[in-house]
Design a protein around this motif. Structure first.
Motif, mmCIF file in Angstrom:
data_model
loop_
_atom_site.group_PDB
_atom_site.id
_atom_site.type_symbol
_atom_site.label_atom_id
_atom_site.label_comp_id
_atom_site.label_asym_id
_atom_site.label_seq_id
_atom_site.Cartn_x
_atom_site.Cartn_y
_atom_site.Cartn_z
ATOM 1 N N TYR A 82 0.847 -1.203 0.000
ATOM 2 C CA TYR A 82 0.000 0.000 0.000
ATOM 3 C C TYR A 82 0.874 1.242 0.000
ATOM 4 C CZ TYR A 82 -3.118 -3.665 1.487
ATOM 5 O OH TYR A 82 -3.816 -4.834 1.541
ATOM 6 N N ARG A 83 0.569 2.173 -0.893
ATOM 7 C CA ARG A 83 1.332 3.432 -0.891
ATOM 8 C C ARG A 83 0.368 4.597 -1.079
ATOM 9 N NH1 ARG A 83 6.846 1.839 -4.310
ATOM 10 N NH2 ARG A 83 7.190 -0.046 -3.095
ATOM 11 N N TYR A 84 0.622 5.643 -0.305
ATOM 12 C CA TYR A 84 -0.253 6.797 -0.403
ATOM 13 C C TYR A 84 0.201 7.674 -1.569
ATOM 14 C CZ TYR A 84 -3.660 10.125 1.156
ATOM 15 O OH TYR A 84 -4.754 10.935 1.217
ATOM 16 N N ARG A 91 -0.232 2.979 -11.483
ATOM 17 C CA ARG A 91 0.205 3.369 -10.130
ATOM 18 C C ARG A 91 -1.020 3.343 -9.225
ATOM 19 N NH1 ARG A 91 4.548 5.380 -7.760
ATOM 20 N NH2 ARG A 91 5.721 5.274 -9.691
ATOM 21 N N TYR A 92 -1.038 2.386 -8.346
ATOM 22 C CA TYR A 92 -2.220 2.171 -7.515
ATOM 23 C C TYR A 92 -1.882 2.363 -6.041
ATOM 24 C CZ TYR A 92 -2.866 -0.351 -11.873
ATOM 25 O OH TYR A 92 -2.880 -0.690 -13.186
ATOM 26 N N ARG A 93 -2.920 2.524 -5.243
ATOM 27 C CA ARG A 93 -2.671 2.644 -3.795
ATOM 28 C C ARG A 93 -2.571 1.263 -3.158
ATOM 29 N NH1 ARG A 93 -6.236 8.044 -2.579
ATOM 30 N NH2 ARG A 93 -4.508 9.454 -2.978
ATOM 31 N N TRP A 96 0.186 -5.402 -5.892
ATOM 32 C CA TRP A 96 0.847 -6.631 -5.445
ATOM 33 C C TRP A 96 2.286 -6.674 -5.915
ATOM 34 C CZ3 TRP A 96 -1.360 -11.412 -3.340
ATOM 35 C CH2 TRP A 96 -2.627 -11.200 -2.789
ATOM 36 N N GLN A 97 3.126 -7.093 -5.013
ATOM 37 C CA GLN A 97 4.519 -7.316 -5.395
ATOM 38 C C GLN A 97 4.898 -8.767 -5.179
ATOM 39 O OE1 GLN A 97 7.121 -4.588 -3.275
ATOM 40 N NE2 GLN A 97 6.976 -3.089 -4.914
ATOM 41 N N LEU A 98 5.670 -9.257 -6.125
ATOM 42 C CA LEU A 98 6.301 -10.555 -5.953
ATOM 43 C C LEU A 98 7.795 -10.254 -5.903
ATOM 44 C CD1 LEU A 98 5.629 -13.822 -7.831
ATOM 45 C CD2 LEU A 98 7.922 -12.899 -7.843
ATOM 46 N N ALA A 237 20.021 4.808 -10.333
ATOM 47 C CA ALA A 237 20.328 5.264 -8.973
ATOM 48 C C ALA A 237 19.355 4.673 -7.950
ATOM 49 C CB ALA A 237 20.297 6.779 -8.909
ATOM 50 N N ARG A 238 18.180 4.224 -8.422
ATOM 51 C CA ARG A 238 17.181 3.565 -7.580
ATOM 52 C C ARG A 238 16.638 4.420 -6.433
ATOM 53 N NH1 ARG A 238 14.189 0.816 -8.823
ATOM 54 N NH2 ARG A 238 13.852 -0.538 -7.061
ATOM 55 N N GLY A 239 16.825 5.701 -6.450
ATOM 56 C CA GLY A 239 16.144 6.569 -5.489
ATOM 57 C C GLY A 239 16.407 6.304 -4.017
ATOM 58 N N LYS A 259 6.276 2.316 -16.700
ATOM 59 C CA LYS A 259 6.613 1.100 -17.437
ATOM 60 C C LYS A 259 7.584 0.192 -16.696
ATOM 61 C CE LYS A 259 10.328 3.069 -20.053
ATOM 62 N NZ LYS A 259 10.705 4.229 -20.571
ATOM 63 N N GLN A 260 8.005 0.620 -15.507
ATOM 64 C CA GLN A 260 8.951 -0.227 -14.789
ATOM 65 C C GLN A 260 8.236 -1.395 -14.115
ATOM 66 O OE1 GLN A 260 11.463 0.121 -10.955
ATOM 67 N NE2 GLN A 260 12.111 1.739 -12.311
ATOM 68 N N LEU A 261 8.621 -2.602 -14.496
ATOM 69 C CA LEU A 261 7.959 -3.782 -13.938
ATOM 70 C C LEU A 261 8.696 -4.346 -12.748
ATOM 71 C CD1 LEU A 261 6.943 -5.847 -17.093
ATOM 72 C CD2 LEU A 261 5.670 -4.070 -15.889
ATOM 73 N N LEU A 262 9.989 -4.064 -12.679
ATOM 74 C CA LEU A 262 10.778 -4.679 -11.614
ATOM 75 C C LEU A 262 11.979 -3.809 -11.292
ATOM 76 C CD1 LEU A 262 11.899 -8.351 -11.409
ATOM 77 C CD2 LEU A 262 13.664 -6.657 -11.798
ATOM 78 N N LEU A 285 8.906 -7.273 -8.029
ATOM 79 C CA LEU A 285 8.238 -7.240 -9.333
ATOM 80 C C LEU A 285 6.824 -6.715 -9.122
ATOM 81 C CD1 LEU A 285 8.148 -10.315 -11.736
ATOM 82 C CD2 LEU A 285 6.035 -9.253 -10.999
ATOM 83 N N GLY A 286 6.452 -5.692 -9.866
ATOM 84 C CA GLY A 286 5.103 -5.139 -9.769
ATOM 85 C C GLY A 286 4.139 -6.049 -10.522
ATOM 86 N N PHE A 287 3.315 -6.771 -9.746
ATOM 87 C CA PHE A 287 2.495 -7.818 -10.362
ATOM 88 C C PHE A 287 1.368 -7.235 -11.221
ATOM 89 C CE2 PHE A 287 -0.247 -11.582 -10.439
ATOM 90 C CZ PHE A 287 0.701 -12.538 -10.750
HETATM 91 P P1 AMP Z 1 9.723 -0.383 -5.726
HETATM 92 O O1 AMP Z 1 9.428 -1.155 -4.464
HETATM 93 O O2 AMP Z 1 9.306 1.052 -5.664
HETATM 94 O O3 AMP Z 1 11.135 -0.591 -6.213
HETATM 95 O O4 AMP Z 1 8.780 -0.995 -6.850
HETATM 96 C C1 AMP Z 1 8.997 -2.253 -7.447
HETATM 97 C C2 AMP Z 1 7.950 -2.454 -8.514
HETATM 98 O O5 AMP Z 1 6.652 -2.425 -7.932
HETATM 99 C C3 AMP Z 1 7.927 -1.346 -9.555
HETATM 100 O O6 AMP Z 1 8.843 -1.606 -10.583
HETATM 101 C C4 AMP Z 1 6.495 -1.396 -10.029
HETATM 102 O O7 AMP Z 1 6.343 -2.382 -11.033
HETATM 103 C C5 AMP Z 1 5.729 -1.821 -8.811
HETATM 104 N N1 AMP Z 1 5.099 -0.662 -8.150
HETATM 105 C C6 AMP Z 1 5.662 0.245 -7.322
HETATM 106 N N2 AMP Z 1 4.751 1.152 -6.900
HETATM 107 C C7 AMP Z 1 3.585 0.804 -7.471
HETATM 108 C C8 AMP Z 1 2.238 1.351 -7.444
HETATM 109 N N3 AMP Z 1 1.930 2.420 -6.693
HETATM 110 N N4 AMP Z 1 1.288 0.735 -8.178
HETATM 111 C C9 AMP Z 1 1.581 -0.356 -8.911
HETATM 112 N N5 AMP Z 1 2.801 -0.905 -8.980
HETATM 113 C C10 AMP Z 1 3.792 -0.334 -8.285
#
Ligand code: AMP
Length: 406
Positions: A82-84, A91-93, A96-98, A237-239, A259-262, A285-287
């Motif tokens: 969950y992210r605010y 980009r969702y609130r 799912w991550q794998l 740099a991965r922030g 477009k970043q999936l992982l 990985l952003g599911f």
């Molecule tokens: P991060 O944990 O920010 O490195 O994100 C890893 C992956 O999770 C990203 O590459 C996206 O595919 C996905 N992701 C991150 N934030 C979101 C979000 N708010 N909604 C959907 N997918 C996300």
């Protein structure tokens, strides 16, 4: 994806959806609070919905018997985060991550295998159009240090580099160094080959990072990875400040801005838990986005797992035999749909066809009286009546003849 993870000997862990907010503040700094759903529970504890799973998984690692297991320890997770954030396409609130964490291995071989695994997940899912970019933070960090930016002054610059905001980055650099040095630094954004990277007059760290990346590439090649899909990118740099060395990102060019999936890299969270250093590397990985990318490329399977067999009782007399047979087939891990309606062959065949089943087994009064069953291969049309004891063998030989991943 679980099948691939199992093949690489990763074990699944699950952690609670909520955590103490302190965990994420300790990992990512106070700024992360803005992006987190946080709340107080009835006892006044400051909790939050997890924004990611690396910190929870490492909390679990250090707080459990895992930390005394022989290394490397290979873990994976799959769960909601969950992210605010401001919601937008991709980009969702809640999403799912794998992800995977490889703990206690910082060798180029371990890193190459993790990247190979990441690519394997997308290959298995059927995604064709992607590219993986791999870099090493030591390169950027030592270049910045060479320009006169010590580590504690690098964070704002790394954030600009992460977002590829070269204009404000140039300005920030020029505030401290001459225009020529700033321009020379910005050139790194164009570097995509080892030869270009080699030109960087390097500190010992740059040289070590270069050698590490070259070994990773050699090992990727050894795994048979298509190197056309893997790019060297020294400007990742991965922030987040907690990454230490190898870093990587995977994009699906078919998607828009998001477009970043992982994304992933090397990190060490041991100090957060008061433990001695342990190297780790992982990715998330952003599911949801992966599903969107698959949908766009037409690769998203729209059906559930194929039904191996419909076992149908054609009449009341066939019900018990169908139940028995259904049990036997399910014990063999076959996907079985039982049709105990006893309303005749036409209806059962119709149902099998709707389900896309591969085989139908028919049990009517006649078959039951003779201890037999009639099997129809719905792909070839072949039909046989065999003794009940032979049903399984015949069925399995038919199923094996069909490519499993057609
Ligand atoms: P991060 O944990 O920010 O490195 O994100 C890893 C992956 O999770 C990203 O590459 C996206 O595919 C996905 N992701 C991150 N934030 C979101 C979000 N708010 N909604 C959907 N997918 C996300």
């Amino acid at each position: 994806m679980r099948r691939v993870l199992h093949a690489f000997n990763y074990r699944e862990v699950q952690t609670p959806t909520f955590e103490e907010i302190e965990l994420f503040l300790a990992k990512s700094g106070p700024g992360i609070r803005e992006e987190i759903y946080d709340f107080k529970d009835k006892s006044g504890r400051e909790l939050c919905l997890r924004p990611e799973l690396t910190a929870p998984v490492m909390r679990f690692y250090f707080g459990s018997g895992l930390k005394v297991e022989p290394k490397p320890v290979k873990l994976f997770y799959f769960g909601p985060c969950y992210r605010y954030d401001r919601p937008q396409a991709g980009r969702y609130r809640e999403f799912w991550q794998l992800g995977c964490e490889l703990v206690g291995d910082d060798s180029p071989e371990g890193h190459a295998e993790l990247l190979h695994l990441a690519l394997g997940l997308f290959e298995e899912a059927g995604l064709k159009n992607y590219n993986l970019r791999v870099g090493h933070l030591s390169i950027l960090r030592s270049l910045l240090e060479g320009l006169g930016f010590p580590p504690k002054e690098q964070s704002p610059l790394m954030r600009l580099i992460d977002k590829k905001e070269t204009e404000p980055l140039g300005e920030a650099l020029r505030a401290k160094v001459d225009a020529r040095s700033a321009d020379a630094f910005l050139k790194v954004f164009e570097y995509r080959t080892f030869d270009q990277l080699k030109q960087l007059s390097g500190s010992a760290q740059t040289q070590a990072a270069y050698a590490h990346l070259q070994r990773v590439w050699r090992r990727l090649e050894g795994f048979g990875v298509d190197l056309k899909k893997v790019q060297l990118d020294p400007t990742i740099a991965r922030g987040l400040e907690y990454y230490t060395g190898l870093v990587f990102e995977l994009d699906a060019p078919d998607l828009g801005a998001e477009k970043q999936l992982l994304g992933g890299g090397e990190y060490d969270l041991s100090s957060v838990f008061g433990e001695s250093p342990v190297p780790a590397v992982g990715f998330a990985l952003g599911f949801d986005r992966t599903l969107v990318a698959l949908e766009k490329s037409g690769g998203l399977a729209t059906t559930n797992q194929p039904v191996d067999a419909v076992v149908a009782a054609l009449s009341e007399g066939g019900v018990a035999a169908a139940q028995r047979l259904g049990n036997r087939l399910r014990e063999r891990d076959l996907c079985v749909e039982l049709d105990l309606s006893a309303k005749g062959a036409k209806r059962s065949l119709g149902r099998a066809s709707t389900l896309g089943a591969r085989v139908i087994v028919l049990l009517g009064d006649q078959e039951v009286a003779k201890g037999q069953a009639t099997l129809k291969n719905l792909a070839s049309g072949e039909q046989v009546t065999v003794p009940e004891s032979e049903v399984l063998r015949r069925l399995e030989s038919w199923l094996q003849a069909v490519p499993v991943r057609a």
